[in-house]
Design a protein around this motif. Structure first.
Motif, PDB file in Angstrom:
ATOM      1  N   LYS A  62       0.827  -1.209   0.000  1.00  0.00           N
ATOM      2  CA  LYS A  62       0.000   0.000   0.000  1.00  0.00           C
ATOM      3  C   LYS A  62       0.859   1.256   0.000  1.00  0.00           C
ATOM      4  O   LYS A  62       0.555   2.240  -0.690  1.00  0.00           O
ATOM      5  N   VAL A  63       1.955   1.229   0.761  1.00  0.00           N
ATOM      6  CA  VAL A  63       2.859   2.380   0.785  1.00  0.00           C
ATOM      7  C   VAL A  63       3.510   2.577  -0.580  1.00  0.00           C
ATOM      8  O   VAL A  63       3.635   3.703  -1.075  1.00  0.00           O
ATOM      9  N   LYS A  64       3.923   1.482  -1.216  1.00  0.00           N
ATOM     10  CA  LYS A  64       4.532   1.589  -2.543  1.00  0.00           C
ATOM     11  C   LYS A  64       3.566   2.185  -3.554  1.00  0.00           C
ATOM     12  O   LYS A  64       3.940   3.002  -4.401  1.00  0.00           O
ATOM     13  N   GLU A  65       2.313   1.771  -3.487  1.00  0.00           N
ATOM     14  CA  GLU A  65       1.336   2.229  -4.472  1.00  0.00           C
ATOM     15  C   GLU A  65       0.905   3.668  -4.226  1.00  0.00           C
ATOM     16  O   GLU A  65       0.843   4.476  -5.163  1.00  0.00           O
ATOM     17  N   GLU A  66       0.606   4.013  -2.979  1.00  0.00           N
ATOM     18  CA  GLU A  66       0.013   5.313  -2.690  1.00  0.00           C
ATOM     19  C   GLU A  66       1.051   6.419  -2.522  1.00  0.00           C
ATOM     20  O   GLU A  66       0.854   7.531  -3.016  1.00  0.00           O
ATOM     21  N   ARG A 103       4.129  -1.353  -9.997  1.00  0.00           N
ATOM     22  CA  ARG A 103       4.783  -2.615 -10.347  1.00  0.00           C
ATOM     23  C   ARG A 103       5.417  -3.253  -9.106  1.00  0.00           C
ATOM     24  O   ARG A 103       5.333  -4.466  -8.908  1.00  0.00           O
ATOM     25  N   GLY A 104       6.053  -2.432  -8.271  1.00  0.00           N
ATOM     26  CA  GLY A 104       6.599  -2.963  -7.031  1.00  0.00           C
ATOM     27  C   GLY A 104       5.512  -3.459  -6.097  1.00  0.00           C
ATOM     28  O   GLY A 104       5.668  -4.484  -5.424  1.00  0.00           O
ATOM     29  N   ALA A 105       4.387  -2.736  -6.045  1.00  0.00           N
ATOM     30  CA  ALA A 105       3.266  -3.181  -5.219  1.00  0.00           C
ATOM     31  C   ALA A 105       2.712  -4.509  -5.720  1.00  0.00           C
ATOM     32  O   ALA A 105       2.348  -5.389  -4.922  1.00  0.00           O
ATOM     33  N   ALA A 106       2.661  -4.674  -7.045  1.00  0.00           N
ATOM     34  CA  ALA A 106       2.170  -5.934  -7.606  1.00  0.00           C
ATOM     35  C   ALA A 106       3.096  -7.095  -7.247  1.00  0.00           C
ATOM     36  O   ALA A 106       2.630  -8.208  -6.958  1.00  0.00           O
ATOM     37  N   ASP A 141      -7.037  -7.570  -4.976  1.00  0.00           N
ATOM     38  CA  ASP A 141      -6.189  -6.381  -4.862  1.00  0.00           C
ATOM     39  C   ASP A 141      -5.162  -6.323  -5.986  1.00  0.00           C
ATOM     40  O   ASP A 141      -4.900  -5.256  -6.561  1.00  0.00           O
ATOM     41  N   LEU A 142      -4.583  -7.472  -6.315  1.00  0.00           N
ATOM     42  CA  LEU A 142      -3.583  -7.518  -7.385  1.00  0.00           C
ATOM     43  C   LEU A 142      -4.196  -7.142  -8.727  1.00  0.00           C
ATOM     44  O   LEU A 142      -3.604  -6.378  -9.510  1.00  0.00           O
ATOM     45  N   ILE A 143      -5.384  -7.644  -9.008  1.00  0.00           N
ATOM     46  CA  ILE A 143      -6.059  -7.335 -10.272  1.00  0.00           C
ATOM     47  C   ILE A 143      -6.377  -5.845 -10.355  1.00  0.00           C
ATOM     48  O   ILE A 143      -6.235  -5.218 -11.413  1.00  0.00           O
ATOM     49  N   SER A 144      -6.786  -5.253  -9.248  1.00  0.00           N
ATOM     50  CA  SER A 144      -7.088  -3.817  -9.250  1.00  0.00           C
ATOM     51  C   SER A 144      -5.839  -2.989  -9.540  1.00  0.00           C
ATOM     52  O   SER A 144      -5.885  -2.019 -10.309  1.00  0.00           O
ATOM     53  N   VAL A 145      -4.718  -3.374  -8.946  1.00  0.00           N
ATOM     54  CA  VAL A 145      -3.471  -2.633  -9.170  1.00  0.00           C
ATOM     55  C   VAL A 145      -3.034  -2.746 -10.628  1.00  0.00           C
ATOM     56  O   VAL A 145      -2.680  -1.747 -11.273  1.00  0.00           O
ATOM     57  N   LEU A 146      -3.064  -3.954 -11.178  1.00  0.00           N
ATOM     58  CA  LEU A 146      -2.626  -4.156 -12.560  1.00  0.00           C
ATOM     59  C   LEU A 146      -3.564  -3.466 -13.547  1.00  0.00           C
ATOM     60  O   LEU A 146      -3.112  -2.906 -14.553  1.00  0.00           O
ATOM     61  N   LEU A 186      -2.039  -8.656 -16.174  1.00  0.00           N
ATOM     62  CA  LEU A 186      -3.422  -8.745 -15.707  1.00  0.00           C
ATOM     63  C   LEU A 186      -4.089 -10.026 -16.184  1.00  0.00           C
ATOM     64  O   LEU A 186      -4.816 -10.683 -15.422  1.00  0.00           O
ATOM     65  N   LEU A 187      -3.851 -10.417 -17.430  1.00  0.00           N
ATOM     66  CA  LEU A 187      -4.433 -11.663 -17.938  1.00  0.00           C
ATOM     67  C   LEU A 187      -3.895 -12.875 -17.175  1.00  0.00           C
ATOM     68  O   LEU A 187      -4.640 -13.812 -16.864  1.00  0.00           O
ATOM     69  N   LYS A 188      -2.599 -12.859 -16.856  1.00  0.00           N
ATOM     70  CA  LYS A 188      -2.028 -13.971 -16.087  1.00  0.00           C
ATOM     71  C   LYS A 188      -2.636 -14.035 -14.691  1.00  0.00           C
ATOM     72  O   LYS A 188      -2.940 -15.124 -14.183  1.00  0.00           O
ATOM     73  N   ALA A 189      -2.819 -12.877 -14.071  1.00  0.00           N
ATOM     74  CA  ALA A 189      -3.424 -12.852 -12.738  1.00  0.00           C
ATOM     75  C   ALA A 189      -4.865 -13.347 -12.778  1.00  0.00           C
ATOM     76  O   ALA A 189      -5.312 -14.072 -11.876  1.00  0.00           O
TER      77      ALA A 189
END
Length: 407
Positions: free
Chosen positions: A149-153, A159-162, A187-192, A201-204
């Motif tokens: 969350k810190v990496k993303e926000e 990419r690091g958050a993923a 959460d991963l799908i939302s980030v990607l 995203l397709l792999k996830a």
């Protein structure tokens, strides 16, 4: 009372020499004394338990003090707690101490106006590792999700958050906690999807579908399959979208015949046909709102694309070298070769084979018997010496539009 609030009723909390700072110093001195040995006192080994408790109390006092001098003291005391717990092979206690140190680095402190995120991520990673050693995988995932969350926000490093979220998923999958893994996948799908990282995203989504299959959640599988269709269309890959609709896992979950399958099929057909009105009507269906928020935003982006001139020209660009709107495309010698010697007044079906790339079916166009003046212009007629009329096929002279050939 005067020691707590000071003169004039104002608190001296946070000032150098405050009560909390003094308490922290006292606890630290007790901890140092507990670690010492003395032959005269018959103390031959350090008392690690007392030292760890005193260092912890000192660190909490320094944190509450909040002064510039107290910040490094708090870090020092928490580090001593972690070292002592490591010596005692108490991974859980060491992880908690490291997590407290990471919290101090995650925000600005007196004397340190900027947070030290590099140290924060290092401490969070070490804390998660020790939580796993202690058998507390849930606590490890909690720490890693906080780092993601810190990496993303704060750092905008999606990419690091993923990558961190993938590590969380692997932890739950190793423990076979599929419900928790499914939650992390969301959460991963939302980030990607937010960063339009379509391949990842397709792999996830594929891995999420397998987890949902283990859980027996058919509705979740249907929604994930619809999400794959939207992602493929956002990539302008209709072939991959077709493959997503025919996925084995989706069909095993009774996807065929559902409303989700029908809606996804209508959307894909409208996109392939280049029909902006049909595509917009399909995307306005309320069923898309059950997908993740970022996938819904991708569907809205498709709506804006279907209104643009680029989408309007999809049907015309699919005719190979022929360009322009379909109603204005004329048959030329490059489309109907002269050497084919086709009688356009008798049969137009061989000609339509040249336009198979545009999605035209031969069965949709009947034969033209006898030639109609309203459909085809009569070809040039040459009269021989024996008064025998022969029709000379000349495709260059035949001004036939594609719309007329297609009836």
């Amino acid at each position: 009372m005067s020691g707590l609030f000071g003169r004039g009723g104002f608190s001296d909390h946070g000032l150098p020499g405050s009560r909390k700072f003094e308490d922290g110093v006292e606890h630290r001195q007790r901890a140092e004394k507990a670690l010492k040995t003395s032959v005269f006192l018959f103390k031959f080994s350090p008392d690690y338990d007392i030292a760890a408790l005193e260092y912890k109390a000192a660190a909490e006092c320094f944190q509450e003090d909040g002064s510039e001098q107290a910040f490094p003291q708090a870090l020092h005391c928490w580090q001593k707690v972690a070292d002592i717990r490591d010596k005692q092979q108490d991974a859980f206690g060491a992880a908690r101490a490291l997590e407290q140190m990471a919290c101090l680095h995650s925000s600005s402190q007196p004397g340190h106006p900027k947070a030290d995120f590099s140290e924060f991520f290092r401490l969070q990673s070490e804390a998660a590792h020790r939580y796993r050693l202690a058998g507390k995988s849930d606590a490890a995932v909690r720490v890693l999700r906080k780092a993601a969350k810190v990496k993303e926000e704060k750092l905008s490093d999606c990419r690091g958050a993923a990558d961190i979220l993938r590590e969380c998923v692997s932890i739950h999958e190793e423990d076979e906690k599929w419900h928790y893994a499914s939650e992390i996948y969301r959460d991963l799908i939302s980030v990607l999807a937010r960063e339009r990282m379509h391949e990842e995203l397709l792999k996830a989504l594929d891995r999420h579908i397998k987890v949902l299959q283990r859980l027996g959640q058919q509705n979740g599988i249907h929604n994930a399959t619809m999400s794959k269709v939207i992602v493929c269309l956002a990539m302008d890959d209709a072939v991959e979208a077709d493959n997503a609709l025919s996925d084995d896992v989706a069909f095993a979950s009774n996807f065929l015949g559902t409303r989700e399958f029908q809606l996804a099929g209508e959307t894909l057909d409208a996109y392939k046909a280049g029909d902006p009105e049909a595509l917009q009507a399909a995307l306005e269906n309320q069923m898309w709102n059950f997908l993740p928020t970022e996938i819904v935003k991708m569907a809205r982006d498709l709506k804006s694309v279907c209104r643009g001139a680029q989408f309007q020209g999809r049907a015309s660009s699919s005719c190979g070298s022929v360009s322009g709107p379909v109603s204005q495309v004329r048959a030329s010698s490059s489309v109907v070769p002269v050497s084919s010697r086709l009688d356009l007044t008798r049969d137009v079906r061989p000609v339509l084979g040249c336009f198979s790339s545009s999605g035209v079916k031969l069965s949709d166009c009947p034969n033209v018997e006898g030639g109609s003046q309203s459909v085809l212009k009569p070809p040039a007629v040459q009269t021989s010496t024996d008064s025998t009329s022969q029709v000379q096929p000349n495709a260059e002279a035949a001004d036939v539009s594609i719309n007329e050939l297609l009836c």
